[in-house]
Write a protein that holds these residues in place. Structure first.
Motif, PDB file in Angstrom:
ATOM      1  N   ASP A 178       0.851  -1.183   0.000  1.00 16.50           N
ATOM      2  CA  ASP A 178       0.000   0.000   0.000  1.00 16.50           C
ATOM      3  C   ASP A 178       0.891   1.238   0.000  1.00 16.50           C
ATOM      4  OD1 ASP A 178      -2.163   1.696   0.123  1.00 16.50           O
ATOM      5  OD2 ASP A 178      -2.924   0.957   2.038  1.00 16.50           O
ATOM      6  N   ALA A 179       0.375   2.325  -0.539  1.00 14.24           N
ATOM      7  CA  ALA A 179       1.088   3.599  -0.427  1.00 14.24           C
ATOM      8  C   ALA A 179       1.063   4.031   1.038  1.00 14.24           C
ATOM      9  CB  ALA A 179       0.418   4.652  -1.294  1.00 14.24           C
ATOM     10  N   HIS A 180       2.196   4.485   1.566  1.00 14.78           N
ATOM     11  CA  HIS A 180       2.190   4.877   2.977  1.00 14.78           C
ATOM     12  C   HIS A 180       1.492   6.218   3.176  1.00 14.78           C
ATOM     13  CE1 HIS A 180       5.505   7.725   2.493  1.00 14.78           C
ATOM     14  NE2 HIS A 180       6.340   6.785   2.103  1.00 14.78           N
ATOM     15  N   ALA A 181       1.297   6.575   4.437  1.00 13.65           N
ATOM     16  CA  ALA A 181       0.451   7.720   4.778  1.00 13.65           C
ATOM     17  C   ALA A 181       0.922   9.016   4.137  1.00 13.65           C
ATOM     18  CB  ALA A 181       0.390   7.878   6.303  1.00 13.65           C
ATOM     19  N   ASP A 182       2.221   9.225   4.070  1.00 14.25           N
ATOM     20  CA  ASP A 182       2.724  10.458   3.474  1.00 14.25           C
ATOM     21  C   ASP A 182       2.426  10.505   1.980  1.00 14.25           C
ATOM     22  OD1 ASP A 182       3.666  10.863   5.999  1.00 14.25           O
ATOM     23  OD2 ASP A 182       5.796  10.835   5.491  1.00 14.25           O
ATOM     24  N   MET A 183       2.510   9.355   1.313  1.00  8.27           N
ATOM     25  CA  MET A 183       2.186   9.282  -0.117  1.00  8.27           C
ATOM     26  C   MET A 183       0.703   9.556  -0.335  1.00  8.27           C
ATOM     27  SD  MET A 183       4.432   5.830  -0.832  1.00  8.27           S
ATOM     28  CE  MET A 183       4.166   5.695  -2.609  1.00  8.27           C
ATOM     29  N   ARG A 184      -0.147   8.951   0.494  1.00  9.64           N
ATOM     30  CA  ARG A 184      -1.577   9.176   0.375  1.00  9.64           C
ATOM     31  C   ARG A 184      -1.941  10.638   0.655  1.00  9.64           C
ATOM     32  NH1 ARG A 184      -5.649   5.173   0.966  1.00  9.64           N
ATOM     33  NH2 ARG A 184      -4.903   3.087   0.431  1.00  9.64           N
ATOM     34  N   MET A 185      -1.298  11.226   1.660  1.00 12.29           N
ATOM     35  CA  MET A 185      -1.594  12.618   1.976  1.00 12.29           C
ATOM     36  C   MET A 185      -1.168  13.533   0.825  1.00 12.29           C
ATOM     37  SD  MET A 185      -2.982  14.674   4.076  1.00 12.29           S
ATOM     38  CE  MET A 185      -3.167  13.656   5.540  1.00 12.29           C
ATOM     39  N   ALA A 186      -0.040  13.226   0.219  1.00  8.48           N
ATOM     40  CA  ALA A 186       0.429  14.041  -0.910  1.00  8.48           C
ATOM     41  C   ALA A 186      -0.582  13.978  -2.062  1.00  8.48           C
ATOM     42  CB  ALA A 186       1.799  13.558  -1.373  1.00  8.48           C
ATOM     43  N   ALA A 187      -1.182  12.802  -2.261  1.00 11.09           N
ATOM     44  CA  ALA A 187      -2.185  12.665  -3.320  1.00 11.09           C
ATOM     45  C   ALA A 187      -3.421  13.511  -3.000  1.00 11.09           C
ATOM     46  CB  ALA A 187      -2.569  11.200  -3.490  1.00 11.09           C
ATOM     47  N   LEU A 188      -3.868  13.475  -1.730  1.00 15.99           N
ATOM     48  CA  LEU A 188      -5.007  14.308  -1.344  1.00 15.99           C
ATOM     49  C   LEU A 188      -4.684  15.793  -1.517  1.00 15.99           C
ATOM     50  CD1 LEU A 188      -6.469  12.647   1.889  1.00 15.99           C
ATOM     51  CD2 LEU A 188      -7.524  12.754  -0.372  1.00 15.99           C
ATOM     52  N   MET A 189      -3.448  16.164  -1.217  1.00  7.71           N
ATOM     53  CA  MET A 189      -3.058  17.563  -1.330  1.00  7.71           C
ATOM     54  C   MET A 189      -3.082  18.048  -2.777  1.00  7.71           C
ATOM     55  SD  MET A 189      -2.528  19.151   1.514  1.00  7.71           S
ATOM     56  CE  MET A 189      -2.708  18.548   3.213  1.00  7.71           C
ATOM     57  N   GLU A 190      -2.947  17.124  -3.731  1.00  3.62           N
ATOM     58  CA  GLU A 190      -3.057  17.493  -5.138  1.00  3.62           C
ATOM     59  C   GLU A 190      -4.433  18.105  -5.413  1.00  3.62           C
ATOM     60  OE1 GLU A 190      -0.950  16.771  -8.110  1.00  3.62           O
ATOM     61  OE2 GLU A 190       0.583  16.837  -6.554  1.00  3.62           O
ATOM     62  N   VAL A 191      -5.442  17.646  -4.661  1.00  2.00           N
ATOM     63  CA  VAL A 191      -6.795  18.185  -4.820  1.00  2.00           C
ATOM     64  C   VAL A 191      -7.021  19.375  -3.902  1.00  2.00           C
ATOM     65  CG1 VAL A 191      -9.258  17.637  -4.706  1.00  2.00           C
ATOM     66  CG2 VAL A 191      -7.634  15.904  -5.494  1.00  2.00           C
ATOM     67  N   ILE A 192      -6.567  19.256  -2.665  1.00  2.00           N
ATOM     68  CA  ILE A 192      -6.783  20.341  -1.696  1.00  2.00           C
ATOM     69  C   ILE A 192      -6.148  21.653  -2.161  1.00  2.00           C
ATOM     70  CG2 ILE A 192      -6.232  21.137   0.652  1.00  2.00           C
ATOM     71  CD1 ILE A 192      -6.536  18.268   1.602  1.00  2.00           C
ATOM     72  N   LYS A 193      -4.988  21.552  -2.776  1.00  2.00           N
ATOM     73  CA  LYS A 193      -4.296  22.790  -3.180  1.00  2.00           C
ATOM     74  C   LYS A 193      -5.088  23.575  -4.220  1.00  2.00           C
ATOM     75  CE  LYS A 193      -1.304  20.869  -6.808  1.00  2.00           C
ATOM     76  NZ  LYS A 193       0.111  20.589  -7.181  1.00  2.00           N
ATOM     77  N   ASP A 194      -5.982  22.884  -4.943  1.00  2.00           N
ATOM     78  CA  ASP A 194      -6.802  23.570  -5.946  1.00  2.00           C
ATOM     79  C   ASP A 194      -8.220  23.858  -5.453  1.00  2.00           C
ATOM     80  OD1 ASP A 194      -4.711  23.486  -7.793  1.00  2.00           O
ATOM     81  OD2 ASP A 194      -5.306  21.514  -8.535  1.00  2.00           O
ATOM     82  N   MET A 224       3.024  23.609   3.402  1.00  2.00           N
ATOM     83  CA  MET A 224       3.761  23.756   2.136  1.00  2.00           C
ATOM     84  C   MET A 224       2.834  24.099   0.968  1.00  2.00           C
ATOM     85  SD  MET A 224       6.363  20.508   2.384  1.00  2.00           S
ATOM     86  CE  MET A 224       6.853  20.740   0.671  1.00  2.00           C
ATOM     87  N   GLN A 225       1.707  23.372   0.864  1.00  2.00           N
ATOM     88  CA  GLN A 225       0.834  23.512  -0.302  1.00  2.00           C
ATOM     89  C   GLN A 225      -0.221  24.610  -0.147  1.00  2.00           C
ATOM     90  OE1 GLN A 225       1.417  21.894  -2.981  1.00  2.00           O
ATOM     91  NE2 GLN A 225       2.323  19.907  -2.522  1.00  2.00           N
ATOM     92  N   ARG A 226      -0.749  24.756   1.076  1.00  2.00           N
ATOM     93  CA  ARG A 226      -1.810  25.736   1.322  1.00  2.00           C
ATOM     94  C   ARG A 226      -1.557  26.469   2.632  1.00  2.00           C
ATOM     95  NH1 ARG A 226      -6.879  25.406  -0.894  1.00  2.00           N
ATOM     96  NH2 ARG A 226      -7.098  27.396   0.217  1.00  2.00           N
ATOM     97  N   PRO A 227      -0.523  27.299   2.695  1.00  2.00           N
ATOM     98  CA  PRO A 227      -0.237  28.020   3.940  1.00  2.00           C
ATOM     99  C   PRO A 227      -1.361  28.970   4.348  1.00  2.00           C
ATOM    100  CG  PRO A 227       1.075  28.871   2.118  1.00  2.00           C
ATOM    101  CD  PRO A 227       0.436  27.622   1.630  1.00  2.00           C
ATOM    102  N   ASP A 228      -2.274  29.251   3.423  1.00  2.00           N
ATOM    103  CA  ASP A 228      -3.397  30.133   3.730  1.00  2.00           C
ATOM    104  C   ASP A 228      -4.504  29.426   4.505  1.00  2.00           C
ATOM    105  OD1 ASP A 228      -3.669  28.688   1.204  1.00  2.00           O
ATOM    106  OD2 ASP A 228      -5.646  29.628   1.073  1.00  2.00           O
ATOM    107  N   VAL A 229      -4.478  28.098   4.553  1.00  2.00           N
ATOM    108  CA  VAL A 229      -5.517  27.336   5.242  1.00  2.00           C
ATOM    109  C   VAL A 229      -5.213  27.270   6.738  1.00  2.00           C
ATOM    110  CG1 VAL A 229      -6.574  25.059   5.520  1.00  2.00           C
ATOM    111  CG2 VAL A 229      -6.133  25.960   3.228  1.00  2.00           C
ATOM    112  N   ARG A 230      -6.161  27.710   7.555  1.00  2.00           N
ATOM    113  CA  ARG A 230      -5.993  27.671   9.006  1.00  2.00           C
ATOM    114  C   ARG A 230      -6.412  26.294   9.532  1.00  2.00           C
ATOM    115  NH1 ARG A 230      -9.292  30.329  12.010  1.00  2.00           N
ATOM    116  NH2 ARG A 230     -10.897  30.576  10.398  1.00  2.00           N
ATOM    117  N   ILE A 231      -5.654  25.778  10.475  1.00  2.00           N
ATOM    118  CA  ILE A 231      -6.023  24.529  11.145  1.00  2.00           C
ATOM    119  C   ILE A 231      -6.793  24.912  12.399  1.00  2.00           C
ATOM    120  CG2 ILE A 231      -5.165  22.466  12.303  1.00  2.00           C
ATOM    121  CD1 ILE A 231      -2.756  22.543  10.431  1.00  2.00           C
ATOM    122  N   VAL A 232      -8.094  24.621  12.407  1.00  2.00           N
ATOM    123  CA  VAL A 232      -8.976  25.066  13.498  1.00  2.00           C
ATOM    124  C   VAL A 232      -9.310  23.940  14.464  1.00  2.00           C
ATOM    125  CG1 VAL A 232      -9.964  26.955  12.156  1.00  2.00           C
ATOM    126  CG2 VAL A 232     -11.004  24.677  12.032  1.00  2.00           C
ATOM    127  N   GLY A 233      -8.770  22.767  14.215  1.00  2.00           N
ATOM    128  CA  GLY A 233      -8.966  21.644  15.120  1.00  2.00           C
ATOM    129  C   GLY A 233      -7.925  20.588  14.830  1.00  2.00           C
TER     130      GLY A 233
END
Length: 451
Positions: A178-194, A224-233
């Motif tokens: 399986d792709a490890h967690a960092d690989m999976r997160m990077a894939a999700l970030m491909e969508v989140i960044k847009d 790195m990808q979306r420094p404008d996004v605030r982490i609220v939880g």
């Protein structure tokens, strides 16, 4: 025959002993040496002992559904191998047989199951649901293989995605498909960044190594990808012990987050998304496993256009080969509740079968060397093992939950009426990430190579 004996001994002294050519060469010479007994081998072919694969998973308790789902995948994969004649070794063809061991969701039970599997003659251990269990098994296997070389085992991991398992804790005996967690997160970030509608995010996960790794990487990659996004939880909860996620759902809604990022799986994910729906949360869920095991049905219409999941493959991958693959699985397991198929588990068994054949035996070290260079494909998907850290490299996809019948969604999930439309595909080259693995390696003869 004496000349052949001298040639074999000479060959075994070559420095290529730990290279893939060395394995093939040894298997080839063994085959030549066995020509004289070919008639005997042929007569015994039908009596060849099956190759035991031990599945150590939660088959009871809160995550029993995940263990049973894995078993169906692996069973189907071994049935396919056996239908074409099994795996041919030097002594003839062998079937692959899965033996089930219930870990009950507990590490101690998993370790007991490991000992029982080894005592039964299994030399291939398969597990994946829980990185904590994976770490415990990996430690035990390392120790066992060192103390009992005559009964060494390999560990095939299809779902435990804590990055440490192929980084600082990498092992010659462990292979992750399986792709490890960092690989999976990077894939999700491909969508989140847009996704410009997301201005704040709530991070929630299970409180163990994997869940902690997911949130840690989410924070890093958002920075790195979306420094404008605030982490609220940003919180963790006990694994498999929370029965009511309503308090968490209320906090998520009150935070005003437009997105929830979670690595939750199994019952913990289903209960979380169900509670969020009931609380009236309208933001998006960026998940690792939101595409199955009750999550789509729990969300219903509230999840349409709002739940995303990353995977190695999805049923609605838009190719004829993918469609045929999925339909074949559904014919084998037609009940809606059994609708849970993962390409990586199929590729894992294909890689094992390929490597056993290449090694020409079930010798653990020889099979490990062959697995290091496995390259497999099925239904238009492919992958290869990276020898440096035993991390499988494959393309990933991100899907968005939509109603069945909408554009790009021919198949739903578990009869829910909802499926996942592929919105992004990440090539294996782009999904690949560097590793810090410093592996102790073994030669085919069994000695430690890098002492």
């Amino acid at each position: 025959m004496n000349k052949l004996r001298r040639d074999v001994l000479k060959y075994l002294q070559l420095p290529l002993l730990c290279a893939p050519f060395g394995i093939a060469g040894i298997a080839g010479i063994a085959g030549i040496a066995g020509i004289a007994g070919a008639a005997v081998a042929a007569a015994k072919a039908k009596l060849a002992q099956p190759i035991k694969l031990a599945l150590v998973e939660s088959l009871s308790g809160p995550f029993a559904n995940t263990g049973e789902a894995v078993f169906r995948n692996l069973l189907w994969a071994t049935e396919r191998v056996n239908a074409r004649g099994g795996v041919r070794l030097a002594d003839g063809p062998h079937e692959l047989v899965i033996e089930r061991y219930d870990s009950k969701g507990q590490n101690e039970e998993a370790l007991s199951a490991l000992r029982a599997a080894i005592d039964s003659g299994a030399r291939i251990i398969m597990q994946g649901n829980s990185s904590a269990t994976a770490a415990a098994l990996l430690d035990a296997i390392d120790k066992h293989n060192s103390r009992d070389p005559s009964r060494r085992v390999l560990y095939l991991n299809y779902s435990a995605v804590d990055p440490a398992l192929t980084n600082e804790r990498c092992s010659f005996w462990h292979f992750r498909f399986d792709a490890h967690a960092d690989m999976r997160m990077a894939a999700l970030m491909e969508v989140i960044k847009d996704d410009k509608a997301v201005h704040s995010a709530y991070l929630i996960g299970q409180d163990y190594s994997f869940g902690q790794a997911v949130l840690r990487e989410a924070r890093r990659q958002l920075g790195m990808q979306r420094p404008d996004v605030r982490i609220v939880g940003d919180e963790l909860h006990p694994v498999g012990r929370v029965k009511d996620f309503a308090p968490y759902a209320v906090k998520i809604k009150q935070s005003g987050a437009q997105a929830v990022i979670t690595g939750n799986w199994g019952n913990d994910l289903m209960l979380l998304v169900k509670a969020a729906r009931e609380a009236g949360y309208e933001g998006r869920f960026y998940t690792f496993y939101g595409n199955a095991l009750g999550a789509p049905a729990a969300l219903g219409d509230a999840g349409v256009g709002k739940v995303l999941a990353v995977a190695d493959w999805l049923p609605n991958v838009p190719t004829a080969e993918s469609r045929a693959f999925y339909q074949s699985f559904r014919q084998r397991f037609p009940r809606p509740q059994d609708d849970y198929v993962h390409m990586r588990m199929q590729l894992m068994i294909e890689a094992l079968a390929q490597s056993l054949k290449k090694a020409g035996s079930t010798d653990t070290v020889a099979v490990a060397h062959a697995l290091e260079h496995a390259r497999v494909q099925l239904a238009g998907r492919s992958g290869s093992m990276r020898a440096a850290d035993h991390q499988f490299q494959q393309s990933l996809v991100v899907g968005m939950m939509e109603k069945r019948g909408s554009s790009g969604v021919d198949f739903d999930v578990e009869g829910s009426g909802y499926g996942f439309k592929v919105v992004r595909e990440i090539s294996s080259a782009r999904a690949e990430m560097p590793s810090q693995c410093q592996m102790k390696r073994f030669c085919v003869a069994g000695e430690l190579l890098n002492q």
